[in-house]
Design a protein around this motif. Structure first.
Motif, PDB file in Angstrom:
ATOM      1  N   TRP A 135       0.857  -1.181   0.000  1.00  0.00           N
ATOM      2  CA  TRP A 135       0.000   0.000   0.000  1.00  0.00           C
ATOM      3  C   TRP A 135       0.897   1.236   0.000  1.00  0.00           C
ATOM      4  O   TRP A 135       1.857   1.321   0.774  1.00  0.00           O
ATOM      5  N   LEU A 136       0.572   2.194  -0.819  1.00  0.00           N
ATOM      6  CA  LEU A 136       1.365   3.411  -0.951  1.00  0.00           C
ATOM      7  C   LEU A 136       0.497   4.619  -0.626  1.00  0.00           C
ATOM      8  O   LEU A 136      -0.620   4.747  -1.137  1.00  0.00           O
ATOM      9  N   GLN A 144      -3.747  11.156  -2.420  1.00  0.00           N
ATOM     10  CA  GLN A 144      -2.603  10.795  -1.586  1.00  0.00           C
ATOM     11  C   GLN A 144      -2.481   9.314  -1.339  1.00  0.00           C
ATOM     12  O   GLN A 144      -1.452   8.848  -0.829  1.00  0.00           O
ATOM     13  N   GLY A 145      -3.497   8.526  -1.684  1.00  0.00           N
ATOM     14  CA  GLY A 145      -3.489   7.099  -1.395  1.00  0.00           C
ATOM     15  C   GLY A 145      -4.228   6.798  -0.107  1.00  0.00           C
ATOM     16  O   GLY A 145      -4.607   7.696   0.645  1.00  0.00           O
ATOM     17  N   THR A 146      -4.430   5.527   0.168  1.00  0.00           N
ATOM     18  CA  THR A 146      -5.176   5.087   1.349  1.00  0.00           C
ATOM     19  C   THR A 146      -4.226   4.503   2.375  1.00  0.00           C
ATOM     20  O   THR A 146      -3.409   3.631   2.048  1.00  0.00           O
ATOM     21  N   ALA A 147      -4.329   4.979   3.609  1.00  0.00           N
ATOM     22  CA  ALA A 147      -3.459   4.479   4.675  1.00  0.00           C
ATOM     23  C   ALA A 147      -3.840   3.053   5.055  1.00  0.00           C
ATOM     24  O   ALA A 147      -5.021   2.730   5.218  1.00  0.00           O
ATOM     25  N   TRP A 148      -2.831   2.215   5.183  1.00  0.00           N
ATOM     26  CA  TRP A 148      -3.035   0.845   5.657  1.00  0.00           C
ATOM     27  C   TRP A 148      -3.250   0.873   7.158  1.00  0.00           C
ATOM     28  O   TRP A 148      -2.596   1.626   7.887  1.00  0.00           O
ATOM     29  N   THR A 149      -4.188   0.073   7.645  1.00  0.00           N
ATOM     30  CA  THR A 149      -4.471   0.033   9.081  1.00  0.00           C
ATOM     31  C   THR A 149      -4.163  -1.347   9.635  1.00  0.00           C
ATOM     32  O   THR A 149      -4.345  -2.365   8.946  1.00  0.00           O
ATOM     33  N   PRO A 150      -3.656  -1.403  10.866  1.00  0.00           N
ATOM     34  CA  PRO A 150      -3.355  -2.706  11.485  1.00  0.00           C
ATOM     35  C   PRO A 150      -4.577  -3.601  11.487  1.00  0.00           C
ATOM     36  O   PRO A 150      -5.706  -3.158  11.702  1.00  0.00           O
ATOM     37  N   GLY A 151      -4.351  -4.851  11.216  1.00  0.00           N
ATOM     38  CA  GLY A 151      -5.433  -5.818  11.159  1.00  0.00           C
ATOM     39  C   GLY A 151      -5.941  -6.073   9.763  1.00  0.00           C
ATOM     40  O   GLY A 151      -6.730  -7.010   9.545  1.00  0.00           O
ATOM     41  N   THR A 152      -5.499  -5.251   8.808  1.00  0.00           N
ATOM     42  CA  THR A 152      -5.893  -5.469   7.415  1.00  0.00           C
ATOM     43  C   THR A 152      -5.233  -6.730   6.882  1.00  0.00           C
ATOM     44  O   THR A 152      -4.063  -7.011   7.162  1.00  0.00           O
ATOM     45  N   THR A 203       4.497  -8.717  10.176  1.00  0.00           N
ATOM     46  CA  THR A 203       4.125  -7.406   9.661  1.00  0.00           C
ATOM     47  C   THR A 203       4.074  -6.394  10.784  1.00  0.00           C
ATOM     48  O   THR A 203       3.820  -6.723  11.935  1.00  0.00           O
ATOM     49  N   ALA A 204       4.369  -5.155  10.370  1.00  0.00           N
ATOM     50  CA  ALA A 204       4.358  -4.050  11.334  1.00  0.00           C
ATOM     51  C   ALA A 204       3.784  -2.824  10.678  1.00  0.00           C
ATOM     52  O   ALA A 204       3.845  -2.686   9.464  1.00  0.00           O
TER      53      ALA A 204
END
Length: 293
Positions: free
Chosen positions: A171-172, A217-225, A290-291
């Motif tokens: 994800w960017l 700007q793109g979509t932020a990756w969220t933990p748990g995805t 993953t982090a």
């Protein structure tokens, strides 16, 4: 269109020697930067922007009785009466929104205005004043370099440098602190022009020979995805790892649309860009830790 003529010049106005008095109001365009909540300090800079002639000398941006600096050694104001008639005789009637301006040409630092040296030019709207202030306002814009974000990243042992794994969607996005509208203003002679920069797209050079261009700007990756899920707006999947011990250089280039408004007029200027880079290792791995990034 520009036309020169020997018509008698209007009476010279007062002049200011900007080399001796560089802070005089006529010698500077005073830019102010309107800030809004969330600008993150990325607006325009402070200080004063100067008008300079072809020799690089500071000259008045505006001279009472002569008009606005046109960048060509002359100061312009709207042509009227016999001067307008002379301009139309030389170059024909102006086609709106353009109109004829008459320029007083000379050296304000020495108060040297050769008699009979007049230049006629066509300008749109409010003439050189609006263009000058628009350029100054654009020059005062301070656009932040993009802060690159990507995820999911992996940790390889104790090495905290970011890494990505082949065939896992990346994800960017650009961090919100370096995204959003920026503005700056320039004022002189009772006229204020504001330039606005709006980020519209990001071109991502991924280092593996691929380029991804994303609107926004793109979509932020969220933990748990789910790590196998691709970004809905901006992403890339590596299929080839970097050479052993090596890495890819990821480069993000943001395109900013530039517009200006003031004095009842508005317009655009060429797009501007800002760029940042990130070194990213791309590896093959069986187990991923993953982090967030």
């Amino acid at each position: 269109m520009t036309a020169l003529t020997g018509v008698a010049h209007a009476a010279p106005g007062d002049f200011v020697n900007c080399e001796q008095n560089p802070t005089a109001p006529e010698c500077v365009v005073d830019p102010s930067v309107p800030r809004s909540p969330g600008n993150g300090g990325g607006g325009g800079g402070g200080g004063s922007a100067e008008c300079r002639d072809w020799q690089g000398r500071v000259v008045p941006c505006y001279i009472p009785g002569k008009g606005w600096f046109g960048g060509d050694g002359c100061w312009y104001q709207p042509a009227t009466g016999t001067e307008l008639a002379a301009a139309e005789a030389l170059g024909g009637p102006a086609v709106p929104p353009e109109r004829w301006y008459v320029g007083s040409c000379g050296d304000p630092l020495r108060n040297d205005w050769p008699p009979g040296f007049v230049r006629f030019r066509l300008f749109a709207g409010q003439g050189p004043s609006i263009d000058l202030l628009a350029d100054q306002a654009v020059n005062r814009l301070r656009l932040p370099a993009p802060v690159i974000r990507l995820n999911p990243v992996v940790k390889l042992g104790s090495d905290d440098r970011p890494a990505q794994v082949v065939y896992v969607p990346t994800w960017l996005w650009v961090d919100s602190g370096s995204w959003g509208t920026r503005s700056a203003s320039a004022s002189a002679g009772g006229l204020t022009v504001t330039a606005t920069a709006k980020p519209t797209s990001v071109s991502w050079s991924m280092g593996d020979g691929r380029t991804v261009t994303c609107n926004g700007q793109g979509t932020a990756w969220t933990p748990g995805t789910d790590p196998s899920k691709a970004s809905p707006t901006c992403g890339h999947t590596y299929t080839t790892p970097a050479a052993p011990g090596g890495a890819y250089t990821v480069r993000a280039t943001v395109t900013w649309q530039i517009s200006w408004s003031g004095g009842g007029e508005s317009g655009t200027r060429p797009d501007l860009t800002t760029t940042a880079e990130l070194i990213l290792r791309v590896v093959e791995a069986g187990a991923l830790n993953t982090a967030t990034g």
